[in-house]
Design a protein around this motif. Structure first.
Motif, short mmCIF file in Angstrom:
data_model
loop_
_atom_site.label_atom_id
_atom_site.label_comp_id
_atom_site.label_asym_id
_atom_site.label_seq_id
_atom_site.Cartn_x
_atom_site.Cartn_y
_atom_site.Cartn_z
N VAL A 75 0.84 -1.20 0.00
CA VAL A 75 0.00 0.00 0.00
C VAL A 75 0.88 1.25 0.00
O VAL A 75 0.65 2.20 -0.76
CB VAL A 75 -0.95 0.00 1.21
CG1 VAL A 75 -1.60 1.37 1.39
CG2 VAL A 75 -2.03 -1.06 1.04
N VAL A 76 1.89 1.24 0.86
CA VAL A 76 2.81 2.39 0.91
C VAL A 76 3.58 2.51 -0.39
O VAL A 76 3.79 3.62 -0.91
CB VAL A 76 3.78 2.24 2.11
CG1 VAL A 76 4.82 3.36 2.09
CG2 VAL A 76 3.00 2.27 3.42
N ALA A 77 4.01 1.38 -0.94
CA ALA A 77 4.78 1.41 -2.18
C ALA A 77 3.98 2.00 -3.33
O ALA A 77 4.49 2.84 -4.10
CB ALA A 77 5.25 -0.01 -2.54
N LEU A 78 2.72 1.58 -3.47
CA LEU A 78 1.89 2.14 -4.54
C LEU A 78 1.66 3.63 -4.32
O LEU A 78 1.67 4.41 -5.29
CB LEU A 78 0.55 1.40 -4.61
CG LEU A 78 -0.40 1.88 -5.72
CD1 LEU A 78 0.25 1.79 -7.09
CD2 LEU A 78 -1.71 1.09 -5.68
N GLY A 79 1.46 4.02 -3.07
CA GLY A 79 1.32 5.44 -2.78
C GLY A 79 2.55 6.23 -3.19
O GLY A 79 2.44 7.34 -3.75
N TRP A 80 3.73 5.66 -2.95
CA TRP A 80 4.98 6.34 -3.33
C TRP A 80 5.07 6.45 -4.85
O TRP A 80 5.48 7.50 -5.37
CB TRP A 80 6.16 5.55 -2.79
CG TRP A 80 7.48 6.22 -3.04
CD1 TRP A 80 8.06 7.21 -2.31
CD2 TRP A 80 8.39 5.93 -4.12
NE1 TRP A 80 9.27 7.56 -2.85
CE2 TRP A 80 9.50 6.80 -3.96
CE3 TRP A 80 8.38 5.04 -5.18
CZ2 TRP A 80 10.58 6.79 -4.84
CZ3 TRP A 80 9.45 5.03 -6.05
CH2 TRP A 80 10.53 5.89 -5.89
N TYR A 81 4.71 5.40 -5.56
CA TYR A 81 4.70 5.44 -7.02
C TYR A 81 3.78 6.55 -7.53
O TYR A 81 4.11 7.27 -8.47
CB TYR A 81 4.26 4.09 -7.60
CG TYR A 81 5.38 3.12 -7.83
CD1 TYR A 81 5.82 2.82 -9.12
CD2 TYR A 81 6.01 2.48 -6.77
CE1 TYR A 81 6.85 1.91 -9.34
CE2 TYR A 81 7.04 1.57 -6.98
CZ TYR A 81 7.46 1.30 -8.26
OH TYR A 81 8.49 0.40 -8.47
N LEU A 82 2.63 6.67 -6.92
CA LEU A 82 1.67 7.68 -7.36
C LEU A 82 2.16 9.09 -7.06
O LEU A 82 2.04 10.00 -7.89
CB LEU A 82 0.31 7.45 -6.68
CG LEU A 82 -0.41 6.15 -7.05
CD1 LEU A 82 -1.65 5.98 -6.20
CD2 LEU A 82 -0.77 6.14 -8.54
N VAL A 83 2.73 9.28 -5.87
CA VAL A 83 3.24 10.60 -5.49
C VAL A 83 4.37 11.04 -6.41
O VAL A 83 4.45 12.21 -6.83
CB VAL A 83 3.73 10.59 -4.02
CG1 VAL A 83 4.49 11.87 -3.70
CG2 VAL A 83 2.55 10.44 -3.08
#
Length: 240
Positions: free
Chosen positions: A35-43
């Protein structure tokens, strides 16, 4: 839990003591990190392959949904031993499993539009609009995690018997494992409480705080779940 203490030590009737919070911790930890990794990709506006994330979330969500549902609805799961485990482990895993499964379906069906949204800010705006309603449930789950943490400290839950390898070394100091596990639930809870704010602001300290809380908790649950495959097997062998 049907147990008895003999000269040889603690004995447990394992037919009355289903134990699978090992895979729960493993899947939960991996899910938090992803979840954190996908958030980082999006940011950061990094390229995203939605189907890959959908598969990952779907697989982990399935594990948590099945085990969490069974533990939540089988009351109590562990006979007369630890009925609070249904609340401590079963219900949070059920919640997270549902959320991951929903995210997997969304990414599978609408992920292409999200991947092509443009800049990182455009993606975050799209995600925040989609996740805003469910963030109320996430906020409530955060309150629940803080309640679990408080109960863990007050009643010194999570303590392992001395027959369990490694964790059993602290059997005479139950507050050690209680503090460790309760601290993990505090990290989960704080991240969940800040989640709605992070969605609204889409930048700044709240977004970073959610990422830090869930990354630390995810790493700890992943490592602890892996370790428990040894410690729980050892406990079973030592108490049969």
């Amino acid at each position: 839990m049907n147990t008895m203490t003999t000269a040889a030590g603690l004995k447990i009737d394992w037919t009355q003591m289903p134990t699978y919070n090992t895979v729960m911790a493993l899947a939960g930890g991996a899910g938090l990190l992803l979840v954190v990794a996908l958030g980082w990709y999006l940011v950061k506006g990094k390229p995203v392959v939605p189907e890959a994330w959908a598969l990952a979330y779907g697989a982990l969500g399935f594990v948590l949904l099945v085990t969490g549902t069974h533990m939540t609805l089988t009351w109590p799961l562990a006979g007369q031993g630890f009925p609070f485990d249904n609340i401590i482990f079963g219900e949070p895993c059920l919640i997270f499993g549902v959320l991951l499964s929903a995210a997997a379906m969304l990414l599978w069906k609408r992920g292409a539009a999200l991947a092509e949204a443009g800049t990182g800010e455009d993606r975050l705006l799209a995600v925040s609009r989609l996740a805003a309603p469910i963030s109320v449930f996430v906020f409530g789950a955060g309150l629940a995690c803080l309640g679990i943490a408080a109960a863990g400290w007050k009643y010194t839950l999570f303590a392992a018997p001395e027959e369990e390898p490694i964790s059993g070394e602290f059997a005479d100091h139950p507050w050690v494992e209680a503090s460790f596990m309760s601290s993990l639930y505090v990290l989960l809870g704080v991240g969940a409480l800040l989640f709605p704010l992070a969605l609204r602001r889409r930048a700044g300290w709240s977004l970073a705080a959610v990422g830090v809380c869930w990354t630390l908790a995810g790493l700890a649950f992943l490592a602890f779940g892996g370790l428990n495959y040894f410690t729980h097997i050892g406990l079973i062998v030592n108490t049969m």
